[in-house]
Every structure is written in C-alpha cells, then in structure tokens.
Design an enzyme around this catalytic site. Structure first.
Site, PDB file in Angstrom:
ATOM      1  N   ASP A  65       0.812  -1.218   0.000  1.00 38.65           N
ATOM      2  CA  ASP A  65       0.000   0.000   0.000  1.00 38.65           C
ATOM      3  C   ASP A  65       0.845   1.268   0.000  1.00 38.65           C
ATOM      4  OD1 ASP A  65       0.684  -0.998   2.645  1.00 38.65           O
ATOM      5  OD2 ASP A  65      -0.576   0.589   3.483  1.00 38.65           O
ATOM      6  N   GLU A 121      -0.843  -1.815   5.265  1.00 37.86           N
ATOM      7  CA  GLU A 121       0.139  -1.800   6.364  1.00 37.86           C
ATOM      8  C   GLU A 121       0.057  -0.493   7.126  1.00 37.86           C
ATOM      9  OE1 GLU A 121       3.197  -1.120   8.906  1.00 37.86           O
ATOM     10  OE2 GLU A 121       3.025   0.102   7.141  1.00 37.86           O
ATOM     11  N   GLU A 122      -0.113   0.615   6.385  1.00 42.33           N
ATOM     12  CA  GLU A 122      -0.055   1.931   7.053  1.00 42.33           C
ATOM     13  C   GLU A 122      -1.158   2.085   8.103  1.00 42.33           C
ATOM     14  OE1 GLU A 122       2.365   3.905   6.803  1.00 42.33           O
ATOM     15  OE2 GLU A 122       3.376   3.418   4.942  1.00 42.33           O
ATOM     16  N   ARG A 161      17.612  -6.601  15.046  1.00 39.50           N
ATOM     17  CA  ARG A 161      18.003  -6.846  16.429  1.00 39.50           C
ATOM     18  C   ARG A 161      17.110  -7.942  16.999  1.00 39.50           C
ATOM     19  NH1 ARG A 161      18.579  -2.810  19.832  1.00 39.50           N
ATOM     20  NH2 ARG A 161      17.993  -3.975  21.678  1.00 39.50           N
ATOM     21  N   HIS A 340       7.756   8.688   4.621  1.00 40.97           N
ATOM     22  CA  HIS A 340       6.525   9.485   4.661  1.00 40.97           C
ATOM     23  C   HIS A 340       6.773  10.953   4.308  1.00 40.97           C
ATOM     24  CE1 HIS A 340       4.101   6.466   7.384  1.00 40.97           C
ATOM     25  NE2 HIS A 340       4.893   5.862   6.501  1.00 40.97           N
TER      26      HIS A 340
HETATM   27 ZN   LIG Z   1       4.938   3.876   6.313  1.00 37.57          ZN
HETATM   28 ZN   LIG Z   2       6.383   1.243   5.447  1.00 36.98          ZN
END
Ligand SMILES: [Zn+2]
Ligand SMILES: [Zn+2]
Length: 365
Positions: A65, A121-122, A161, A340
């Site tokens: 997305d 996802e956002e 990590r 972003h």
């Molecule tokens: Zn993002």
């Molecule tokens: Zn992302």
C-alpha cells in the site's frame, strides 16, 4: 525474469492506498503465476498468498500500500494518482518480493516457501485481515521474514536486532464534558476548554512520572477539538493522541495513568472526562534464534537500535518466529529523507540486495 526496477516504477506511478489495492495485487499475482507459483488472490481483501512446493516452509512478506499524501519528488515516474504516493517504499518491497520469488522458482529449495503480499500496512489492518482470513490455516509457516527500506543507512546495508525492535501504537480519545455558555459568564459554567488544556499539560507527566525510566514510552497529544465559537465557551472538548512503547506492560501503565490524570484534572474543573483507547499496532518482536540464523547467513548488523515507528508485520511475528530487517536506502539526498516525507525516493540500487536477503532467508527453511 522481470525487470524489477521497471516493475517497481510502474507500481510507483499507480499507487493505491489502504486496503483497496486491486491493481498492485493483480500485478504481483500475475507475475508470481508467470514464475510458477501457486497464487491465492483475495485473502483478507486484496491480500495475495503464494506457495512454491507443498508443506511447511518459511513465509516472506511484502506490503503493497501507498500513503494518502501528495508526492513532491519531481521524478519522471512520479505518482499519476492525485493525493497518493509510495512514500514508504512499499513499491520497492513488492518488487523485491517478486525478485526473490523468481530466483526461488528458478532454483527451488527442498522445502516449500510461502509469500504474503499484504494491503493496508499503514493503517495496521492488512496483516490482521489476512490472518483473520486463515493465512496460517491455509499454509504451514515455519518462520516469517520481512524487510523495510531504511533511510539514513548505506544502500543495501542490512540491520536488525533480537527482541523488541519497533513500537506498539496506542491511540486515545479523551472527551471532556462541561457546561458551556456565553463568553461573558464564566461563573455560570464548567469550562471544558480550560479543563482540556490542563489535561494536555498534565498528560506530559504520565511517561515522566509513572513509567520505569529503563523502559521506552512516548505519549503525544495530536488533536484538540471543541464545540466552542467566537463568543461561546465550549461544553465539549475532544483530545486525541498517540502513545508508544515496546511492551504490553508499558501500554497498560500509560493507559491507567492517563485515565487517572484526565478524570482527576477534569473533576478539579467541575467537568467529566471519558477516555477511550484503541491499539492500532502491537510491538514488533524479533525471535532471537531467527536473528541468529539471519546473522549467520547474511552480512547483517544485529545491533540495530530500537525505533519508535510501528509496523503491522508485528502481528505475523506475534504468531510465528521470524524477524524483520531494515535495508539501507542511502545516507544523503532524497533517499535519506524520512519515510513518509513527500520528497522521499526509494533507491533502486537497494533492490538486488533485498532480493538476495529474502532469497537467502527463504532457503534457511
Ligand atoms: Zn509507512
Ligand atoms: Zn512502510
């Protein structure tokens, strides 16, 4: 073999936001089928699930997305969709997943491999939607791997990590109810505006005075709306914000303290406060064994500092072992701008590095 840069730039020209990613999903699904993968479309909306071989195996994941913002890169292949922009590099992730799929199909490992192309996802809803639609019942997953381009690190450099790496995100709304009225008659009112302002100030003590200093937490107030007007003291104020940390224990401490502060301060002003929380992201926790395996197999910095951003692959890693890796996107120029940012540019030179990383991880079994 697909020209991955051309594939990535085509997705970049045609970004799709949120859970509605039909064009992107069709492009990925078609290319996977052409490479010999068995593809299931429409998993949890527009999610794509694909398998090479049968039985249990690792899962590679990419998000598909874009963001609801206007691109300002000036690139020749810039977004052709007003108000939509691949400003988080998910076009690159999708291309790298395809590259790994083609490499694996050309030289299949002795075990199955599964792929997940996820929308939204956002918003933090795409992985959950695919899981709710039976992702882990449809395929047997041994480990899950994902990666994200990472501005500020050299192009192609890998890092991760063990343990918590990315934060949970908890969103709150505090509604303060008072008694509004004429701006000239404060003595007849319970001023929700003044109470709300005092709550905003008092919330700054929540992390500082209630969280263990050894833990990370951050609480930010991000919205303040009233029903007041030029000559009207408001009756109602809505305060919104965002809190983050790396554990459910920190989340619970911040929630309890914020509620106590908001309700106590409101009462001191003759008002009432109600507090509602909604967790949009869980903390992303990498499995230590998986990080050790990845470190053995790849040239990888396993001391990546924790970051305060959130990532919905965390929902996958909450169910199966695995790890999330960062992939350097450059240390200067538009590739080093924050994710972003309207001017952020995914660096195509990272693509082969990501393909090798995903392919190598998939061969670990
Ligand atoms: Zn993002
Ligand atoms: Zn992302």
């Amino acid at each position: 073999m697909t020209d991955l840069v051309a594939f990535r730039r085509d997705l970049h020209r045609h970004p799709e936001v949120g859970s509605h990613v039909p064009r992107t999903a069709a492009a990925l699904a078609g290319a996977l089928e052409a490479a010999g993968w068995r593809v299931t479309r429409g998993v949890g909306g527009h999610g794509i699930l694909a398998s090479l071989g049968t039985g249990a195996g690792p899962l590679l994941r990419a998000d598909m997305d874009a963001l609801p913002i206007t691109e300002a890169t000036g690139l020749p292949y810039a977004s052709e969709v007003p108000g939509a922009f691949h400003g988080c590099g998910h076009d690159g992730h999708t291309a790298m997943l395809l590259g790994a799929a083609e490499a694996l199909a050309a030289d299949p490992p002795p075990h199955a491999v599964h792929l997940m192309g996820q929308p939204a996802e956002e918003q933090g809803t795409g992985a959950q939607a695919m899981i709710a639609d039976g992702l882990f019942e449809r395929v047997a997953v041994t480990r899950a791997w994902g990666l994200h381009c990472w501005p500020g690190a050299p192009v192609g450099a890998l890092s991760t990590r063990a343990g918590p790496m990315m934060a949970h995100e908890d969103n709150f709304e505090i509604v303060v109810e008072g008694v509004g009225g004429h701006a000239s008659q404060p003595h007849l009112q319970a001023d929700a505006m003044v109470a709300g302002a005092a709550i905003v100030a008092a919330l700054q003590t929540v992390v500082a005075r209630t969280c263990d200093p050894a833990d990370f937490a951050v609480l930010s107030v991000t919205g303040f709306e009233t029903d007041g007007a030029r000559n009207v003291v408001p009756s109602r104020v809505a305060i919104t914000g965002d809190a983050r940390g790396y554990s459910d224990a920190v989340r619970d401490v911040v929630r309890a303290a914020s509620r106590r502060v908001a309700q106590g301060v409101a009462a001191s002003h003759g008002c009432e406060a109600t507090v509602a929380w909604d967790q949009s992201f869980v903390p992303l926790v990498n499995d230590a064994d998986s990080v050790a395996m990845a470190t053995e197999a790849l040239d990888l910095d396993a001391d990546q500092p924790r970051v305060g951003g959130a990532e919905d692959f965390a929902h996958v890693l909450a169910r199966v072992p695995g790890a999330f890796l960062f992939l350097g996107n450059g240390t200067e120029g538009p590739g080093a701008l924050p994710l972003h940012n309207p001017g952020f540019v995914f660096d195509d030179r990272a693509v082969p590095h990501g393909v090798v990383a995903l392919t190598t991880l998939a061969r670990l079994g």
